[in-house]
Design a protein around this motif. Structure first.
Motif, PDB file in Angstrom:
ATOM      1  N   THR A  63       0.813  -1.217   0.000  1.00 12.23           N
ATOM      2  CA  THR A  63       0.000   0.000   0.000  1.00 12.23           C
ATOM      3  C   THR A  63       0.841   1.259   0.000  1.00 12.23           C
ATOM      4  OG1 THR A  63      -0.170  -0.403   2.354  1.00 12.23           O
ATOM      5  CG2 THR A  63      -2.151  -0.763   1.058  1.00 12.23           C
TER       6      THR A  63
ATOM      7  N   ARG B 280       2.973   4.317  -0.831  1.00 12.71           N
ATOM      8  CA  ARG B 280       3.150   4.994  -2.120  1.00 12.71           C
ATOM      9  C   ARG B 280       4.631   5.114  -2.427  1.00 12.71           C
ATOM     10  NH1 ARG B 280      -1.214   9.551  -3.583  1.00 12.71           N
ATOM     11  NH2 ARG B 280       0.220   9.949  -5.264  1.00 12.71           N
TER      12      ARG B 280
ATOM     13  N   SER C 147      -0.143   8.459 -13.215  1.00 16.30           N
ATOM     14  CA  SER C 147      -1.349   8.494 -12.389  1.00 16.30           C
ATOM     15  C   SER C 147      -1.256   7.343 -11.390  1.00 16.30           C
ATOM     16  CB  SER C 147      -2.585   8.323 -13.262  1.00 16.30           C
ATOM     17  OG  SER C 147      -2.673   6.993 -13.712  1.00 16.30           O
ATOM     18  N   ASP C 148      -2.112   7.368 -10.375  1.00 17.27           N
ATOM     19  CA  ASP C 148      -2.067   6.315  -9.360  1.00 17.27           C
ATOM     20  C   ASP C 148      -2.290   4.940  -9.991  1.00 17.27           C
ATOM     21  OD1 ASP C 148      -1.518   7.966  -7.252  1.00 17.27           O
ATOM     22  OD2 ASP C 148      -3.622   8.385  -6.839  1.00 17.27           O
TER      23      ASP C 148
ATOM     24  N   ARG D 118       0.803   3.843 -11.877  1.00 17.06           N
ATOM     25  CA  ARG D 118       1.878   3.462 -10.962  1.00 17.06           C
ATOM     26  C   ARG D 118       1.604   2.063 -10.391  1.00 17.06           C
ATOM     27  NH1 ARG D 118       1.639   7.298  -7.168  1.00 17.06           N
ATOM     28  NH2 ARG D 118       2.300   8.852  -8.672  1.00 17.06           N
ATOM     29  N   GLN D 119       0.331   1.813 -10.122  1.00 16.66           N
ATOM     30  CA  GLN D 119      -0.044   0.502  -9.607  1.00 16.66           C
ATOM     31  C   GLN D 119       0.257  -0.584 -10.645  1.00 16.66           C
ATOM     32  OE1 GLN D 119      -0.186  -0.478  -6.534  1.00 16.66           O
ATOM     33  NE2 GLN D 119      -1.827   0.929  -6.022  1.00 16.66           N
TER      34      GLN D 119
ATOM     35  N   PHE E 187      -7.222   4.334  -3.573  1.00 22.89           N
ATOM     36  CA  PHE E 187      -6.785   5.595  -4.205  1.00 22.89           C
ATOM     37  C   PHE E 187      -7.107   5.674  -5.700  1.00 22.89           C
ATOM     38  CE2 PHE E 187      -3.220   4.470  -1.246  1.00 22.89           C
ATOM     39  CZ  PHE E 187      -3.695   5.224  -0.195  1.00 22.89           C
ATOM     40  N   LEU E 188      -7.682   4.611  -6.288  1.00 23.36           N
ATOM     41  CA  LEU E 188      -7.887   4.662  -7.738  1.00 23.36           C
ATOM     42  C   LEU E 188      -9.304   5.123  -8.071  1.00 23.36           C
ATOM     43  CD1 LEU E 188      -6.160   1.392  -8.978  1.00 23.36           C
ATOM     44  CD2 LEU E 188      -5.180   3.610  -8.479  1.00 23.36           C
TER      45      LEU E 188
ATOM     46  N   SER F 275     -10.171   2.756 -13.296  1.00 24.97           N
ATOM     47  CA  SER F 275      -8.887   2.117 -13.018  1.00 24.97           C
ATOM     48  C   SER F 275      -9.068   0.904 -12.115  1.00 24.97           C
ATOM     49  CB  SER F 275      -7.934   3.090 -12.329  1.00 24.97           C
ATOM     50  OG  SER F 275      -7.816   4.263 -13.064  1.00 24.97           O
TER      51      SER F 275
END
Lengths: 342, 349
Positions: free
Chosen positions: A89, A91, A146-147, A150-151, A174-175, A179
């Motif tokens: 989790t 970041r 973007s989140d 990145r994921q 967070f998405l 997404s």
């Protein structure tokens, strides 16, 4: 088919000095090869703790865990690195690091003393970036993504590690919604295509129900329930599980509603897609829809030539409406009139 | 394919840096308070007889060891800073963050100022005193390093270790303050001079110790590139990728600690080099890959140290400026620009 995760009477939790109070005990679960499983449960139930125990970050309190048949406590870091890959989790913010750089680090368990990549390693890195749906992103900076992107980069890192098991701690937090859907389907497809085990924790109940091969339900004070989502629905496990939190799971529609929200009933005539969405809109306004001919209010959906909703009450003429918005407006007015007369 | 192009770019930049370093090295030997013609400089460097005998003496005995000291100290402090910034995932970490340089200061303060309790100033002893100072600084630095390594073994959390290191540093500085208070004026002055930093105090005989110890640290940091690369991702990701966290952390701390201890002992506490050079290098190479950064940071650190040394001895300044004043003047704007850049990134992301 072999078990990638197998636990026997497992207790997990944090040890504080000598006394250890397990967060969750007597866990008996298994994850098979090629299976996509979602771990559901409220915050504080111990989802992360369980994943950390599987990943070997946290020692178990008692019981047994076997990862691909091996006891992770007895493996060194290098061996574990070829067995389990993780997406966490936290970041990840590393200045100047590109997607390629990050994914290339996923090859570390296979590279030599200085971590130099061979030609084959580089091909695998590029392939994993593509498999994770990030084609053309290799030279993009992680900080600019973007989140969701990145994921995906972290998923590519996990893929290139070529482990039989991937653990992800809330990869969809967070998405945004598109997404979330994308990541869940990506993970499901990867599990099926590559025949690897994927276990993730999430709060997305709807998505988990749609995509997961297996759902693991974890709540404090309850024994852990696992199974195919539909089985859990039909055996009422799902309903029981969420009832405690004041959320009603409708076994018929597969929707979640707040307990005690439905009081008014309305007759809805229609079929197909239109029926479903009108029913949803009405439910949001606090109506339960039924086919009861003695209902005070009735909505008929006409979709033969032009879309039309006909609202008729106990008094007066039916009203013809074009949109659901108008329909809901009229219903509100009808209710007001009624409360005035009573 | 792109990876290969990038590699070429990095190699090109590294070559340019090496050339700049070589030029600065030559300038360091050619320029100084005594004006020596360039031809004679080359002669003196190659061991031929020069027009004036004193010239060859200046070049061989003063400028050459000083330039080599600057290279070693710059490279060592810069790589130490890079390692600390990667290990603690903190852009403001530097080699002094472990408290090792404060330990060196404490060692120096003890020998310089304890004398006042016996009734004589150690600074009066001349070069014997000088040797004692270096030994004491090294002993103090190593003592603190062992303390930090011991703490590192007990503390799992890097943030906790960082705080512990800073606290140890504060405690050492506080002891120095107490010693200062009770000391003679001359001894305090000698301590202040040591604290200003200088690359000029490593003679050839002392180089026999300085050079090999710094080399051990530099080679050690080259060997730690792979775990360092992964530590940047945080402990959990690193251990999931096969890094033995405890062992790697211990080795990285020991490596930086050794470099800081020996460099601080011989040159005094050199400020900002270790903090600023990694940021400069990252800005130049635009990469997070330690395979590129570690060698690049060493070269860049050597360059900055040579440059600072050159400025400190610019003709016009009577004698030599304190190195610390020069490195801080270069370092402070760099740190500020890093903070500004970070803010921009936060706002953008």
């Amino acid at each position: 088919m072999s078990e990638l995760i197998l636990t026997k009477a497992l207790s997990v939790g944090y040890k504080q000095g000598r006394n250890s109070s397990p967060l969750h005990s007597n866990i008996n679960v298994k994850l098979m090869q090629g299976e996509f499983a979602c771990l559901l449960g409220p915050n504080g139930a111990g989802k992360s703790t369980l994943l950390k125990t599987f990943a070997g970050f946290l020692p178990k309190i008692s019981g047994d865990v076997y990862i691909n048949g091996k006891n992770p406590d007895k493996l060194n870091a290098a061996t574990k690195a070829r067995l389990i890959s993780v997406v966490l989790t936290e970041r990840l913010m590393v200045p100047n690091m590109t997607v390629y750089d990050l994914v290339a680090l996923g090859r570390s368990p296979f590279t030599g003393f200085f971590g130099r990549l061979t030609g084959k390693d580089r091909q695998l890195v590029i392939k994993a970036i593509g498999d994770a749906g990030l084609e053309g992103f290799a030279n993009r900076n992680l900080m600019e993504l973007s989140d969701g992107e990145r994921q995906k980069a972290l998923i590519a890192k996990a893929l290139v590690q070529e482990t039989p098991l991937i653990l992800l701690d809330e990869p969809t937090a967070f998405l945004d919604l598109p997404s979330r859907v994308e990541i869940m389907h990506l993970l499901k497809n990867l599990a099926h295509k590559k025949q690897i085990g994927v276990l993730l924790s999430t709060h997305d109940l709807d998505l988990a129900l749609q995509t997961a091969d297996k759902v693991w339900l974890l709540a404090a004070g309850l024994p852990m329930e696992t199974g195919v989502p539909e089985d859990l629905v039909l055996t009422n496990e799902f309903r029981k599980f969420f009832e405690r939190e004041g959320i009603l799971f409708d076994n018929a529609t597969g929707h979640f509603t707040m307990a005690g929200a439905h009081v008014k009933s309305i007759r809805l005539i229609g079929k197909g897609l239109e029926y479903k969405w009108v029913s949803r809109a009405l439910s949001r306004q606090g109506f339960t829809t039924s086919d009861d001919p003695f209902s005070r209010l009735q909505v008929e959906i006409r979709s033969d030539s032009q879309r039309e909703y006909i609202l008729s009450g106990p008094d007066g003429v039916p009203i013809r409406l074009r949109t659901i918005e108008d329909l809901l407006e009229q219903l509100k007015m009808a209710e007001k009139r009624q409360s005035l007369t009573e | 394919m792109t990876a290969i192009i990038k590699k070429r770019k990095h190699l090109l930049r590294l070559t340019i840096l090496l050339i700049i370093g070589l030029i600065l090295f030559m300038l360091n030997i050619a320029l100084g308070s005594v004006n020596i013609p360039l031809k004679e400089v080359v002669k003196g460097l190659l061991g031929y007889e020069t027009e004036l005998e004193s010239w060859s003496y200046i070049i061989q005995r003063s400028r050459l060891p000083q330039a080599i000291t600057a290279i070693l100290a710059g490279a060592g402090l810069a790589v130490g800073g890079l390692q600390m910034q990667a290990l603690f995932r903190n852009p403001l970490a530097d080699p002094a963050i472990l408290g090792v340089s404060s330990g060196a200061g404490l060692g120096v303060a003890m020998v310089l100022m304890m004398g006042s309790f016996g009734g004589f100033a150690l600074s009066a002893l001349g070069w014997i005193g000088h040797l004692t100072v270096t030994t004491a600084a090294f002993a103090g630095a190593m003592a603190i390093l062992f303390l930090v390594l011991l703490l590192a073994n007990r503390l799992r959390d890097n943030a906790m270790l960082l705080i512990a290191g800073i606290m140890v540093g504060y405690a050492a500085s506080a002891l120095v303050g107490v010693l200062k208070f009770y000391s003679m004026k001359e001894d305090v002055h000698a301590f202040v001079i040591w604290g200003l930093g200088s690359f000029s105090s490593v003679s050839w005989t002392r180089m026999e110790v300085f050079f090999p110890v710094v080399m051990v640290g530099l080679i050690g940091s080259l060997l730690l590139i792979k775990p360092l690369n992964l530590m940047v991702l945080g402990d959990n990701y690193a251990s999931n990728l096969g890094v033995n966290i405890r062992m790697s952390r211990f080795l990285i701390l020991a490596c930086t600690g050794l470099l800081t201890a020996v460099i601080t002992a011989f040159c005094g506490p050199i400020a900002f080099l270790g903090l600023a050079v990694p940021h400069l290098t990252r800005g130049l190479f635009k990469t997070s890959n330690q395979q590129v950064l570690v060698p690049a940071v060493m070269v860049a650190g050597a360059i900055l140290a040579l440059f600072s040394n050159l400025i400190a001895r610019l003709p016009g300044f009577d004698g030599a400026l304190p190195i610390n004043a020069v490195t801080s003047m270069i370092g402070a704007p760099v740190v500020i620009s890093v903070i500004l850049n970070n803010r921009k990134l936060m706002a953008g992301g």
